[in-house]
Design a protein around this motif. Structure first.
Motif, PDB file in Angstrom:
ATOM      1  N   ARG A  77      29.941  52.942 -30.752  1.00  0.00           N
ATOM      2  CA  ARG A  77      29.027  51.698 -30.925  1.00  0.00           C
ATOM      3  C   ARG A  77      29.877  50.349 -30.651  1.00  0.00           C
ATOM      4  O   ARG A  77      29.546  49.787 -29.899  1.00  0.00           O
ATOM      5  CB  ARG A  77      28.483  51.746 -32.332  1.00  0.00           C
ATOM      6  N   ALA A  78      31.234  50.467 -31.223  1.00  0.00           N
ATOM      7  CA  ALA A  78      32.172  49.332 -30.852  1.00  0.00           C
ATOM      8  C   ALA A  78      32.366  49.307 -29.422  1.00  0.00           C
ATOM      9  O   ALA A  78      32.469  48.036 -28.812  1.00  0.00           O
ATOM     10  CB  ALA A  78      33.356  49.507 -31.846  1.00  0.00           C
ATOM     11  N   GLN A  79      32.458  50.189 -28.906  1.00  0.00           N
ATOM     12  CA  GLN A  79      32.852  50.183 -27.055  1.00  0.00           C
ATOM     13  C   GLN A  79      31.518  49.652 -26.442  1.00  0.00           C
ATOM     14  O   GLN A  79      31.709  49.571 -25.207  1.00  0.00           O
ATOM     15  CB  GLN A  79      33.357  51.428 -26.700  1.00  0.00           C
ATOM     16  N   GLY A  80      30.414  49.851 -27.168  1.00  0.00           N
ATOM     17  CA  GLY A  80      29.175  49.198 -26.457  1.00  0.00           C
ATOM     18  C   GLY A  80      28.459  50.574 -25.613  1.00  0.00           C
ATOM     19  O   GLY A  80      28.028  50.202 -24.684  1.00  0.00           O
ATOM     20  N   LEU A  81      29.008  51.712 -25.799  1.00  0.00           N
ATOM     21  CA  LEU A  81      28.703  53.053 -25.302  1.00  0.00           C
ATOM     22  C   LEU A  81      27.746  53.854 -25.869  1.00  0.00           C
ATOM     23  O   LEU A  81      27.660  54.890 -25.307  1.00  0.00           O
ATOM     24  CB  LEU A  81      29.823  53.762 -24.662  1.00  0.00           C
ATOM     25  N   TRP A  82      27.023  53.334 -27.040  1.00  0.00           N
ATOM     26  CA  TRP A  82      26.071  54.284 -27.657  1.00  0.00           C
ATOM     27  C   TRP A  82      24.926  54.745 -26.953  1.00  0.00           C
ATOM     28  O   TRP A  82      24.262  53.683 -26.083  1.00  0.00           O
ATOM     29  CB  TRP A  82      25.787  53.811 -28.932  1.00  0.00           C
ATOM     30  N   ARG A  83      24.577  55.968 -26.989  1.00  0.00           N
ATOM     31  CA  ARG A  83      23.637  56.466 -26.133  1.00  0.00           C
ATOM     32  C   ARG A  83      22.295  56.774 -27.213  1.00  0.00           C
ATOM     33  O   ARG A  83      22.593  57.436 -28.114  1.00  0.00           O
ATOM     34  CB  ARG A  83      24.193  57.697 -25.159  1.00  0.00           C
ATOM     35  N   GLU A  84      21.238  56.328 -26.563  1.00  0.00           N
ATOM     36  CA  GLU A  84      19.837  56.799 -27.285  1.00  0.00           C
ATOM     37  C   GLU A  84      18.744  57.523 -26.346  1.00  0.00           C
ATOM     38  O   GLU A  84      18.771  57.037 -25.123  1.00  0.00           O
ATOM     39  CB  GLU A  84      19.335  55.246 -27.723  1.00  0.00           C
ATOM     40  N   ARG A  85      18.137  58.437 -26.840  1.00  0.00           N
ATOM     41  CA  ARG A  85      17.003  59.060 -26.234  1.00  0.00           C
ATOM     42  C   ARG A  85      15.797  57.998 -26.478  1.00  0.00           C
ATOM     43  O   ARG A  85      15.663  57.565 -27.551  1.00  0.00           O
ATOM     44  CB  ARG A  85      16.732  60.408 -26.722  1.00  0.00           C
ATOM     45  N   LEU A 104       9.302  49.143 -15.802  1.00  0.00           N
ATOM     46  CA  LEU A 104      10.123  49.818 -14.956  1.00  0.00           C
ATOM     47  C   LEU A 104      11.237  50.363 -15.281  1.00  0.00           C
ATOM     48  O   LEU A 104      12.296  49.859 -16.375  1.00  0.00           O
ATOM     49  CB  LEU A 104      10.589  48.631 -13.749  1.00  0.00           C
ATOM     50  N   ARG A 105      11.358  51.819 -15.239  1.00  0.00           N
ATOM     51  CA  ARG A 105      12.401  52.582 -15.969  1.00  0.00           C
ATOM     52  C   ARG A 105      13.491  52.802 -14.786  1.00  0.00           C
ATOM     53  O   ARG A 105      13.154  53.625 -13.753  1.00  0.00           O
ATOM     54  CB  ARG A 105      12.049  53.808 -16.611  1.00  0.00           C
ATOM     55  N   VAL A 106      14.968  52.321 -15.102  1.00  0.00           N
ATOM     56  CA  VAL A 106      15.993  52.840 -14.303  1.00  0.00           C
ATOM     57  C   VAL A 106      17.070  53.574 -15.115  1.00  0.00           C
ATOM     58  O   VAL A 106      17.337  53.342 -16.390  1.00  0.00           O
ATOM     59  CB  VAL A 106      16.501  51.610 -13.424  1.00  0.00           C
ATOM     60  N   GLY A 107      17.871  54.062 -14.451  1.00  0.00           N
ATOM     61  CA  GLY A 107      19.312  54.841 -15.125  1.00  0.00           C
ATOM     62  C   GLY A 107      20.177  53.495 -15.543  1.00  0.00           C
ATOM     63  O   GLY A 107      20.526  52.975 -14.537  1.00  0.00           O
ATOM     64  N   ALA A 108      20.597  53.399 -16.795  1.00  0.00           N
ATOM     65  CA  ALA A 108      21.717  52.475 -17.276  1.00  0.00           C
ATOM     66  C   ALA A 108      22.862  53.468 -17.237  1.00  0.00           C
ATOM     67  O   ALA A 108      23.124  54.255 -18.465  1.00  0.00           O
ATOM     68  CB  ALA A 108      21.574  51.826 -18.345  1.00  0.00           C
ATOM     69  N   ILE A 109      23.737  53.404 -16.559  1.00  0.00           N
ATOM     70  CA  ILE A 109      24.933  54.198 -16.415  1.00  0.00           C
ATOM     71  C   ILE A 109      26.385  53.680 -16.705  1.00  0.00           C
ATOM     72  O   ILE A 109      26.728  52.340 -16.047  1.00  0.00           O
ATOM     73  CB  ILE A 109      25.250  54.837 -15.077  1.00  0.00           C
ATOM     74  N   ARG A 110      26.799  54.089 -18.011  1.00  0.00           N
ATOM     75  CA  ARG A 110      27.991  53.472 -18.364  1.00  0.00           C
ATOM     76  C   ARG A 110      29.265  54.516 -18.408  1.00  0.00           C
ATOM     77  O   ARG A 110      28.880  55.600 -18.290  1.00  0.00           O
ATOM     78  CB  ARG A 110      27.804  52.774 -19.763  1.00  0.00           C
TER      79      ARG A 110
END
Length: 384
Positions: A20-28, A338-344
């Motif tokens: 979470r601190a890295q801003g990389l938390w993923r959610e379905r 509009l749904r797009v992939g947010a890739i980190r």
């Protein structure tokens, strides 16, 4: 006597806090009704085709909802055998072998072919399953620069010549949308006595004169001995296959643990995939509509100043760099339906976070324009 090691709950909480601190938390999340999907891999728009749904239902009625066992026990059914024959014909190989997922196909193939003495050479941007497969086998992967044939040539030339060598590459790279130089990889691999394995997950059904992918019938089993394809992308169903020689397939049946010890694909899914292969053969206009949409989208994006990566496939990355910026744009696009992939990271290297935009044959011009207009507005608001 109490342990000084942190409790499992503490370990999990620390890992979650770090991500979470890295801003990389993923959610379905489930998109609201009416959202236009520019994130998935249903390139030909077959996943929702009623003919596939009916074939799947008929397969379940004929064979049952599940296969009930692994292929080597009692789960290998007539419909699986028929599908393996059709897939082998599509890509011009003697045989094909079904796996339950593409990840398992890559794990199983690399685990069965390699050991700690095998020298594996992988493109730096290969899919995680290819890297994990070599790791499962205990083989070290030497990484060559992305699509850099000279770098691969140098690595092979320096490698010891007394052990087996395997060159591994994606066909279409899933995050960048560019395509491997299969002919060049085949030539270099043959010159150094190495086998070549191509994972054509994102090319199958889309590229090639017959939808046979970037390898397919154009590069025979002598040039690309190991070919992997998936069924859950352009073909709209689920599962995967490995195609190659009689000896390769028999070897995988004997030694690929993710094949041997897994319940076979549900028969209804196999039946639906057979229907998808029929549509692929009789409706080439789907590939043509997709090609036209890709060309239109790229032309308009260039006109609007959107910095798309160089790709002629349905995968159209818009590299924004900053993960926070990617998430803001994705949220705004979601608000516009509009749904797009947010890739980190770690899916892509740090500093290369992106919107992964995917096009499909069933997107109409209005939907493409709506996406382009929203992206252009976000681009303008950012002042870039």
């Amino acid at each position: 006597m109490s342990s000084t090691a942190p409790a499992w709950s503490e370990r999990l909480n620390e890992a979650a806090a770090w991500r979470r601190a890295q801003g990389l938390w993923r959610e379905r999340c489930t998109p609201p009704a009416g959202t236009i999907d520019f994130a998935g891999n249903d390139y030909l728009g077959l996943a929702g085709d009623p003919r596939l749904a009916e074939a799947q239902a008929a397969g379940a009625r004929d064979y049952g909802a599940g296969a009930g066992a692994s292929h080597l026990v009692s789960g290998h059914l007539e419909v699986h055998e028929a599908l393996e024959r059709r897939l082998a014909e599509l890509v011009g190989r003697p045989r094909a072998l079904l796996f339950s997922t593409g990840y398992m196909a890559n794990l199983g193939t690399l685990q069965a072919l390699c050991d700690s003495a095998t020298q594996v050479f992988q493109d730096r941007l290969n899919h995680a399953s290819l890297l994990d497969g070599a790791g499962l086998a205990g083989a070290r992967s030497r990484r060559f620069h992305h699509r850099d044939l000279d770098d691969l040539d140098r690595l092979l030339a320096r490698a010891a010549s007394d052990s087996a060598r395997l060159v591994v590459s994606d066909g279409v790279f899933s995050m960048d949308g560019d395509v491997a130089n299969v002919a060049g990889l085949a030539e270099i691999s043959a010159r150094h006595g190495a086998w070549l394995m191509i994972d054509d997950a994102h090319g199958l059904g889309v590229l090639g004169a017959h939808g046979d992918g970037c390898v397919g019938r154009g590069h025979g089993v002598d040039r690309v001995p190991v070919l992997v394809g998936t069924l859950g992308k352009a073909l709209g169903t689920a599962g995967a296959f490995v195609a190659g020689s009689e000896a390769l397939i028999e070897h995988l049946i004997q030694f690929a643990r993710p094949y041997v010890y897994t319940t076979a694909q549900p028969p209804g899914v196999a039946a639906a995939t057979l229907a998808a292969l029929d549509i692929l053969a009789i409706e080439p206009e789907r590939r043509e509509r997709l090609r036209v949409s890709i060309a239109y989208f790229r032309h308009e994006a260039a006109r609007l100043g959107l910095p798309l990566a160089d790709s002629f496939t349905p995968i159209q990355p818009l590299v924004l760099g900053d993960a926070g910026r990617v998430m803001r744009w994705a949220a705004r696009l979601g608000e516009a339906g509009l749904r797009v992939g947010a890739i980190r990271p770690p899916t892509v290297p740090r500093g290369e976070a992106r919107l992964r935009i995917t096009l499909r044959a069933t997107h109409d011009r209005d939907s493409l324009d709506r996406l382009l207009e929203t992206l252009a507005r976000l681009h303008g608001e950012d002042g870039r």
